[in-house]
Design a protein around this motif. Structure first.
Motif, mmCIF file in Angstrom:
data_model
loop_
_atom_site.group_PDB
_atom_site.id
_atom_site.type_symbol
_atom_site.label_atom_id
_atom_site.label_comp_id
_atom_site.label_asym_id
_atom_site.label_seq_id
_atom_site.Cartn_x
_atom_site.Cartn_y
_atom_site.Cartn_z
ATOM 1 N N VAL A 197 28.698 33.049 43.900
ATOM 2 C CA VAL A 197 27.555 32.635 43.089
ATOM 3 C C VAL A 197 27.785 31.215 42.605
ATOM 4 O O VAL A 197 28.724 30.949 41.848
ATOM 5 N N GLY A 198 26.938 30.298 43.072
ATOM 6 C CA GLY A 198 27.061 28.905 42.621
ATOM 7 C C GLY A 198 28.387 28.277 42.992
ATOM 8 O O GLY A 198 28.925 27.458 42.226
ATOM 9 N N GLY A 199 28.944 28.693 44.120
ATOM 10 C CA GLY A 199 30.188 28.083 44.569
ATOM 11 C C GLY A 199 31.442 28.738 44.035
ATOM 12 O O GLY A 199 32.551 28.287 44.325
ATOM 13 N N ARG A 200 31.313 29.801 43.246
ATOM 14 C CA ARG A 200 32.536 30.472 42.779
ATOM 15 C C ARG A 200 32.400 31.985 42.983
ATOM 16 O O ARG A 200 31.298 32.552 42.942
ATOM 17 N N GLY A 201 33.546 32.604 43.197
ATOM 18 C CA GLY A 201 33.552 34.045 43.412
ATOM 19 C C GLY A 201 33.429 34.810 42.103
ATOM 20 O O GLY A 201 34.182 34.555 41.156
ATOM 21 N N VAL A 202 32.468 35.721 42.052
ATOM 22 C CA VAL A 202 32.241 36.521 40.853
ATOM 23 C C VAL A 202 32.479 37.994 41.204
ATOM 24 O O VAL A 202 31.967 38.493 42.202
ATOM 25 N N LYS A 252 18.026 38.314 36.884
ATOM 26 C CA LYS A 252 17.888 39.577 37.613
ATOM 27 C C LYS A 252 18.607 39.504 38.959
ATOM 28 O O LYS A 252 18.503 38.520 39.684
ATOM 29 N N HIS A 253 19.342 40.557 39.265
ATOM 30 C CA HIS A 253 20.016 40.717 40.549
ATOM 31 C C HIS A 253 19.393 41.917 41.259
ATOM 32 O O HIS A 253 19.392 43.031 40.715
ATOM 33 N N ARG A 254 18.890 41.709 42.459
ATOM 34 C CA ARG A 254 18.271 42.795 43.232
ATOM 35 C C ARG A 254 19.172 43.149 44.409
ATOM 36 O O ARG A 254 19.286 42.375 45.365
ATOM 37 N N PHE A 255 19.815 44.310 44.315
ATOM 38 C CA PHE A 255 20.741 44.765 45.347
ATOM 39 C C PHE A 255 20.062 45.752 46.289
ATOM 40 O O PHE A 255 19.245 46.566 45.876
ATOM 41 N N ILE A 269 19.625 39.486 45.953
ATOM 42 C CA ILE A 269 18.820 38.308 45.610
ATOM 43 C C ILE A 269 19.014 38.053 44.124
ATOM 44 O O ILE A 269 18.797 38.943 43.294
ATOM 45 N N ILE A 270 19.439 36.850 43.799
ATOM 46 C CA ILE A 270 19.750 36.504 42.410
ATOM 47 C C ILE A 270 18.644 35.621 41.837
ATOM 48 O O ILE A 270 18.306 34.580 42.416
ATOM 49 N N GLY A 271 18.099 36.047 40.695
ATOM 50 C CA GLY A 271 17.052 35.266 40.031
ATOM 51 C C GLY A 271 15.833 35.117 40.912
ATOM 52 O O GLY A 271 15.401 36.046 41.594
ATOM 53 N N GLY A 272 15.285 33.927 40.913
ATOM 54 C CA GLY A 272 14.090 33.661 41.707
ATOM 55 C C GLY A 272 14.395 33.198 43.116
ATOM 56 O O GLY A 272 13.482 32.799 43.854
ATOM 57 N N GLY A 273 15.655 33.253 43.500
ATOM 58 C CA GLY A 273 16.026 32.809 44.837
ATOM 59 C C GLY A 273 15.395 33.661 45.921
ATOM 60 O O GLY A 273 15.313 34.879 45.804
ATOM 61 N N LYS A 275 16.420 33.420 49.189
ATOM 62 C CA LYS A 275 17.401 33.663 50.239
ATOM 63 C C LYS A 275 18.408 34.710 49.775
ATOM 64 O O LYS A 275 19.144 34.489 48.809
ATOM 65 N N PRO A 276 18.450 35.863 50.447
ATOM 66 C CA PRO A 276 19.414 36.899 50.057
ATOM 67 C C PRO A 276 20.847 36.454 50.348
ATOM 68 O O PRO A 276 21.120 35.783 51.348
#
Length: 302
Positions: A197-202, A252-255, A269-273, A275-276
């Protein structure tokens, strides 16, 4: 109220003399034929296809399997202990031209290997359904089960219908109830995944508490708890959403994913993004599916 009604119907049906019900053979299943209109609706509800393998438990005169083979091109077999009905079913299959696709076997339904089935059909009393339930839940996720008149107890149906059937004189006269289930994958337990997420592993952690196809539980993101709403597992497929704190708000995270034994593979899909992102979770500790109903109000079992 539903449980009382179900048992009252069972007592009424079990009180019918065997001769009145058309039973000439042996076994603990009273033979009452499923009306053809109900057979047609049962097969429609399971979305019967040519590639399906159907097993009918307590197959009687064979009308369910014969209809599945003739109308949809499916294959399968029926099991029964009544030799008179088995003979009638085999003759019916010959007459309808489907004897090459169906079989009828003299066998106790509780001793029958169900592993080949993609569809299970039944018209059994409640106590028999509940005795059969563990065997059904052990089948491959996605196996479809359809039952006439009597449900599977605490295992709530994925879909149900009530049909008006004037010619039906037993159980609840004039009405038939159809209960449809999809065998769920077992996901109870602790799962962990790492998402970029955003270049770092979460690190995302999920502790799923499962009651049949319904799932509740807890989740953590980077060690911080987030609310996990109740969701359903449909066969080997799952989908759920969590709101993760981010700054002053929530993201929001949609799994969504597919369960294959100890791995869930899918996307998030994270937030309004739009691209999954690839999402993969691995099982850390296996839990047990609860054989009790999940209360939608608070996620507790009862």
């Amino acid at each position: 109220m539903k449980l009382v009604k179900r048992w009252c119907l069972a007592l009424l049906l079990s009180a019918i003399p065997l001769s009145a019900a058309g039973q000439d053979g042996k076994g603990d299943v009273i033979y009452v034929p499923t009306p053809q209109v109900v057979v047609d609706e049962m097969l429609k509800m399971v979305k019967m296809q040519a590639g399906d393998f159907v097993i009918d438990l307590g197959s009687g005169d064979g009308r369910i399997i014969i209809t599945a083979a003739k109308k949809y091109g499916a294959r399968g077999f029926g099991v029964d202990l009544d030799t008179v009905l088995l003979k009638r079913a085999r003759e019916g299959a010959q007459k309808e031209g489907v004897a090459d696709r169906v079989q009828f076997i003299e066998q106790n339904l509780f001793e029958t290997d169900l592993s080949k089935a993609s569809v299970i059909t039944s018209y059994l009393l409640p106590e028999m359904n509940e005795k059969l339930r563990p065997k059904l839940l052990a089948l491959k996720p996605g196996t479809r089960v359809v039952a006439h008149d009597y449900d599977m107890g605490e295992w709530y149906p994925d879909e149900q219908k009530t049909l008006l059937v004037p010619e039906k004189t037993v159980g609840d006269p004039g009405k038939s109830y159809i209960f449809f289930y999809i065998v769920p994958a077992k996901i109870a337990g602790q799962w962990e995944s790492l998402i970029n997420v955003g270049g770092r592993g979460v690190i995302y952690e999920f502790d799923f508490d499962q009651s049949f196809q319904k799932v509740s539980g807890e989740a953590k993101v980077d060690g911080k708890p987030v609310r996990l709403p109740i969701f359903k597992v449909q066969g080997d497929q799952l989908a759920f959403e969590v709101d993760v704190p981010q700054g002053a708000g929530m993201t929001k995270h949609r799994f969504q994913g597919r369960v294959t034994q100890d791995i869930i593979e899918g996307t998030v899909i994270i937030g309004g993004g739009q691209k999954p992102l690839r999402w993969s979770a691995r099982l850390k500790v296996r839990g047990e599916m609860r054989i009790s109903a999940l209360d939608p109000a608070n996620g507790a079992t009862r």
